[in-house]
Design an enzyme around this catalytic site. Structure first.
Site, PDB file in Angstrom:
ATOM      1  NE  ARG A  51      -2.973   0.403   3.283  1.00  0.00           N
ATOM      2  CZ  ARG A  51      -2.473   0.967   4.387  1.00  0.00           C
ATOM      3  NH1 ARG A  51      -2.115   2.238   4.375  1.00  0.00           N
ATOM      4  NH2 ARG A  51      -2.324   0.258   5.483  1.00  0.00           N
ATOM      5  CE1 TYR A  99     -16.918   8.756 -17.117  1.00  0.00           C
ATOM      6  CE2 TYR A  99     -16.374   8.998 -14.803  1.00  0.00           C
ATOM      7  CZ  TYR A  99     -16.793   8.218 -15.862  1.00  0.00           C
ATOM      8  OH  TYR A  99     -17.087   6.892 -15.649  1.00  0.00           O
ATOM      9  CG  ASP A 113     -10.157  13.745 -17.016  1.00  0.00           C
ATOM     10  OD1 ASP A 113      -9.481  13.107 -17.843  1.00  0.00           O
ATOM     11  OD2 ASP A 113     -11.067  13.231 -16.336  1.00  0.00           O
TER      12      ASP A 113
HETATM   13  C1  LIG Z   1     -13.645   7.088 -17.520  1.00  0.00           C
HETATM   14  C2  LIG Z   1     -13.281   8.457 -17.169  1.00  0.00           C
HETATM   15  C3  LIG Z   1     -12.991   8.802 -15.842  1.00  0.00           C
HETATM   16  C4  LIG Z   1     -13.106   7.824 -14.701  1.00  0.00           C
HETATM   17  O1  LIG Z   1     -12.149   6.806 -14.811  1.00  0.00           O
HETATM   18  P1  LIG Z   1     -12.371   5.315 -14.216  1.00  0.00           P
HETATM   19  O2  LIG Z   1     -11.087   4.647 -14.552  1.00  0.00           O
HETATM   20  O3  LIG Z   1     -13.569   4.747 -14.921  1.00  0.00           O
HETATM   21  O4  LIG Z   1     -12.613   5.454 -12.759  1.00  0.00           O
HETATM   22  C5  LIG Z   1     -12.589  10.108 -15.592  1.00  0.00           C
HETATM   23  N1  LIG Z   1     -12.505  11.034 -16.566  1.00  0.00           N
HETATM   24  C6  LIG Z   1     -12.797  10.726 -17.854  1.00  0.00           C
HETATM   25  C7  LIG Z   1     -12.671  11.786 -18.900  1.00  0.00           C
HETATM   26  C8  LIG Z   1     -13.193   9.444 -18.193  1.00  0.00           C
HETATM   27  O5  LIG Z   1     -13.495   9.159 -19.475  1.00  0.00           O
END
Ligand SMILES: *Cc1c(COP(=O)(O)O)cnc(C)c1O
Length: 400
Positions: free
Chosen positions: A62, A116, A183
């Site tokens: 961890r 998202y 993101d």
């Molecule tokens: C899928 C996605 C997430 C979340 O990711 P997970 O791996 O499903 O938890 C966050 N941001 C964007 C733009 C995504 O497409």
């Protein structure tokens, strides 16, 4: 300076070159590590708990894992960041960033919509203990939303699911001293490097393009060493670690990332242009069709990416009917895989977003989101065209 295609293959593997070492990164599945020297181990433990990137002894899975660390080094290099910290999922990574912002004194965050669905929900739920203001990407809106305790601005570009674009440098300038998280899941480090444009944190759902084969879930954040230390403290405290097997698969996935993204992007461009001409399609969303593409392609994005969203004439029923008629494309959530995936955001990925949020983000009932894979583009078009034609038949049947 080596090119990104070279870095994608070699980054995070530097220490493998000293003989006699294995040729590929090793998968270390240990949950714990022998600690013959208790004083050294205590030092390692306290370093890692304080947020250090590595220590003499990993101590416990961890706290630290060498396989995951290889993936982190590689992604940091591709994003031009000092370091990176991997989490159990993309949402785990977003949670990690919110808690790290709290650790650093934030009481409030600003989020640009659309974003998202899971992120929108997490923010709105208040689970992370932060107030949130949702805004558009306009500089005046962002400035108006700022409070003295704002600790983070969250932005997604191209945004999920409409592929709306925002000017990262302009958002960074509107945010002033407040760090901006981008993101970058849709663009990948191959097409866009937000840190070069002033962002403090870059996040990926590694589940998508980085892994690229639809067989591992994970998330990763690239940032400076200081932020990464906070992120590691949060990760140790909350336990949202990435499994080493997933870390291994993501590191392997990075090696083909440039080729996969470029190939899928070519097909996406072809499909987007053919969709524009199709009578059953009302609107096509693709970064190259956006009014700001001309300027953003000069300094922000090196290509439009592999996602195309479009609105089907006839609304929700027609969009769903088209989905049902597909034979080659997989109707499924997620994106960035070797195979083409298509889904209905209003019912699935963004179902959880409030009606107001859907309106603000331009997420209509007629919208389908297509993640283009590596299949032959003419096979993909044949499937999409027959499904859209079947939808027209459905419409006639429904109105009869
Ligand atoms: C899928 C996605 C997430 C979340 O990711 P997970 O791996 O499903 O938890 C966050 N941001 C964007 C733009 C995504 O497409």
């Amino acid at each position: 300076m080596t090119q990104i295609t070279t870095d994608a293959v070699h980054a995070g593997r530097e220490n493998l070159h000293a003989a006699p070492r294995p040729h590929v990164p090793q998968l270390d599945l240990s949950s714990t590590y022998p600690l013959p020297d208790i004083d050294g181990a205590a030092r390692s433990l306290s370093d890692l708990a304080g947020g250090a990137a590595s220590a003499e002894n990993p101590v416990y899975a961890r706290l630290s894992n060498p396989t995951v660390a290889g993936f982190e080094c590689a992604l940091a290099k591709l994003e031009g960041a000092e370091e990176a910290v991997a989490f159990a999922s993309g949402m785990g990574a977003i949670t990690g960033c919110l808690l790290a912002a709290r650790l650093r004194g934030a009481g409030h965050v600003v989020a640009v919509r659309p974003i998202y669905g899971g992120t929108d929900h997490l923010l709105e739920s208040g689970l992370a203990g932060l107030d949130v203001s949702f805004t558009s990407a306009s500089e005046t809106d962002i400035q108006a939303a700022m409070r003295p305790d704002t600790g983070l601005v969250l932005l997604e570009t191209p945004a999920n699911p409409t592929l709306a674009l925002a000017d990262i440098a302009a958002v960074v300038s509107a945010a002033g001293d407040v760090p901006v998280l981008v993101d970058n899941t849709f663009a990948t480090p191959i097409l866009q490097n937000p840190i070069e444009l002033g962002a403090s944190l870059v996040l990926h759902s590694a589940t998508k393009f980085l892994g690229g084969h639809g067989d591992a879930v994970g998330g990763i954040v690239a940032a400076d060493s200081d932020w990464c230390a906070s992120l590691r403290q949060v990760r140790i405290a909350t336990g949202a670690i990435l499994h080493p097997l997933a870390g291994y698969l993501f590191h392997r996935g990075l090696q083909t990332l440039p080729l996969r993204v470029k190939h899928a992007q070519e097909s996406a461009r072809t499909l987007a242009n053919r969709l524009l001409e199709h009578p059953a399609v009302e609107q096509v969303f693709f970064p190259e069709f956006d009014a700001v593409w001309e300027s953003l392609s000069q300094h922000q994005m090196r290509g439009p990416g592999a996602l195309v969203s479009f609105e089907v004439a006839g609304g929700q029923a027609a969009a769903r009917a088209a989905l049902h008629s597909l034979r080659l494309m997989t109707p499924a959530v997620s994106l960035g895989s070797v195979d083409t995936l298509i889904q209905h955001p209003a019912s699935l990925t963004h179902q959880i977003v409030s009606d107001e949020g859907k309106d603000q983000g331009g997420i209509s009932d007629a919208l389908l989101r297509l993640s283009v894979g590596l299949e032959d583009v003419d096979d993909l078009w044949a499937d999409l065209a027959q499904a859209l034609d079947a939808r027209s038949t459905f419409k006639i049947a429904a109105s009869a």
